[in-house]
Scaffold this active site. Structure first.
Site, PDB file in Angstrom:
ATOM      1  N   ILE A   7       0.845  -1.194   0.000  1.00 15.62           N
ATOM      2  CA  ILE A   7       0.000   0.000   0.000  1.00 15.62           C
ATOM      3  C   ILE A   7       0.881   1.246   0.000  1.00 15.62           C
ATOM      4  O   ILE A   7       0.676   2.172  -0.800  1.00 15.62           O
ATOM      5  CB  ILE A   7      -0.955  -0.003   1.211  1.00 15.62           C
ATOM      6  CG1 ILE A   7      -2.011  -1.102   1.043  1.00 15.62           C
ATOM      7  CG2 ILE A   7      -1.615   1.365   1.399  1.00 15.62           C
ATOM      8  CD1 ILE A   7      -2.829  -1.387   2.290  1.00 15.62           C
ATOM      9  N   PHE A  10       2.588   2.098  -3.385  1.00 18.13           N
ATOM     10  CA  PHE A  10       1.767   2.630  -4.464  1.00 18.13           C
ATOM     11  C   PHE A  10       0.971   3.879  -4.093  1.00 18.13           C
ATOM     12  O   PHE A  10       0.602   4.643  -4.970  1.00 18.13           O
ATOM     13  CB  PHE A  10       0.838   1.533  -5.019  1.00 18.13           C
ATOM     14  CG  PHE A  10       1.584   0.531  -5.825  1.00 18.13           C
ATOM     15  CD1 PHE A  10       1.966   0.804  -7.128  1.00 18.13           C
ATOM     16  CD2 PHE A  10       1.949  -0.684  -5.278  1.00 18.13           C
ATOM     17  CE1 PHE A  10       2.691  -0.124  -7.869  1.00 18.13           C
ATOM     18  CE2 PHE A  10       2.665  -1.621  -6.008  1.00 18.13           C
ATOM     19  CZ  PHE A  10       3.032  -1.333  -7.316  1.00 18.13           C
ATOM     20  N   GLU A  11       0.708   4.091  -2.837  1.00 18.87           N
ATOM     21  CA  GLU A  11      -0.050   5.275  -2.435  1.00 18.87           C
ATOM     22  C   GLU A  11       0.834   6.516  -2.347  1.00 18.87           C
ATOM     23  O   GLU A  11       0.416   7.597  -2.676  1.00 18.87           O
ATOM     24  CB  GLU A  11      -0.739   5.054  -1.085  1.00 18.87           C
ATOM     25  CG  GLU A  11      -1.873   4.064  -1.116  1.00 18.87           C
ATOM     26  CD  GLU A  11      -3.055   4.512  -1.955  1.00 18.87           C
ATOM     27  OE1 GLU A  11      -3.320   5.731  -2.072  1.00 18.87           O
ATOM     28  OE2 GLU A  11      -3.734   3.629  -2.515  1.00 18.87           O
ATOM     29  N   GLY A  12       2.047   6.339  -1.846  1.00 26.05           N
ATOM     30  CA  GLY A  12       2.870   7.507  -1.570  1.00 26.05           C
ATOM     31  C   GLY A  12       2.332   8.219  -0.343  1.00 26.05           C
ATOM     32  O   GLY A  12       1.190   8.014   0.068  1.00 26.05           O
ATOM     33  N   ARG A 140       0.493  -1.994  -9.939  1.00 26.35           N
ATOM     34  CA  ARG A 140      -0.028  -2.316  -8.607  1.00 26.35           C
ATOM     35  C   ARG A 140      -0.705  -3.680  -8.616  1.00 26.35           C
ATOM     36  O   ARG A 140      -0.484  -4.500  -7.730  1.00 26.35           O
ATOM     37  CB  ARG A 140      -1.002  -1.235  -8.144  1.00 26.35           C
ATOM     38  CG  ARG A 140      -1.502  -1.482  -6.728  1.00 26.35           C
ATOM     39  CD  ARG A 140      -2.406  -0.378  -6.247  1.00 26.35           C
ATOM     40  NE  ARG A 140      -2.711  -0.552  -4.831  1.00 26.35           N
ATOM     41  CZ  ARG A 140      -2.859   0.442  -3.985  1.00 26.35           C
ATOM     42  NH1 ARG A 140      -2.721   1.687  -4.382  1.00 26.35           N
ATOM     43  NH2 ARG A 140      -3.145   0.204  -2.718  1.00 26.35           N
TER      44      ARG A 140
END
Length: 153
Positions: A7, A10-12, A140
């Site tokens: 998570i 990919f979220e940053g 992702r």
């Protein structure tokens, strides 16, 4: 908790509140994609948090808002931590109530049938083909598939 690193990858993380990239407005987001404070109230432009607060908020929201929904998937208890982590990442990105929902027939069927050989192909379907986010979502989904199919000791 398996899946958290995926998570985060990919979220940053942004420690300053920002408008939703899709709507250019609400919901205001902060940290690892959090749209609400612990008390459920919204964030506002100008709000800031520390890295520790962002990390703690992510775990809190996963435990209170995402895992309870995912645990309703009938085969959840049979899944190993890698499989659960992959679905946690998928749910964090697309909504934790995906199982049985409209538009999620393929993944619901794979989970119902425990059809793990088709999980990779199924996950990759959820990438918004033809959009400017397709390639990022494909990466992702591939990472989620890799985690789901990774043997667990």
């Amino acid at each position: 908790m398996c899946g958290v690193e995926l998570i985060k990858k990919f979220e940053g993380c942004d420690l300053k509140a920002y408008p939703d990239p899709r709507t250019k407005g609400l919901p205001i987001t902060i940290g690892w994609g959090s749209t609400r404070k612990r008390d459920g109230s919204p964030w506002y432009i100008g709000d800031t948090i520390s890295q520790q607060e962002a990390d703690e908020l992510l775990i809190y929201q996963l435990e209170t808002s995402y895992l309870p929904d995912l645990m309703r998937i009938p085969c959840w208890g049979e899944l190993n931590p890698h499989q659960q982590g992959a679905l946690l990442s998928f749910g964090y990105n697309l909504g934790s109530r995906f199982y049985g929902a409209s538009g999620f027939d393929s993944i619901t069927r794979v989970l119902n049938n425990r059809d793990w050989p088709n999980m990779r192909e199924t996950l990759i379907k959820y990438r918004n083909p033809g959009t400017n986010v397709e390639q990022g979502l494909r990466r992702r989904r591939e990472a989620e598939a890799d985690l789901f199919l990774k043997p667990y000791p």
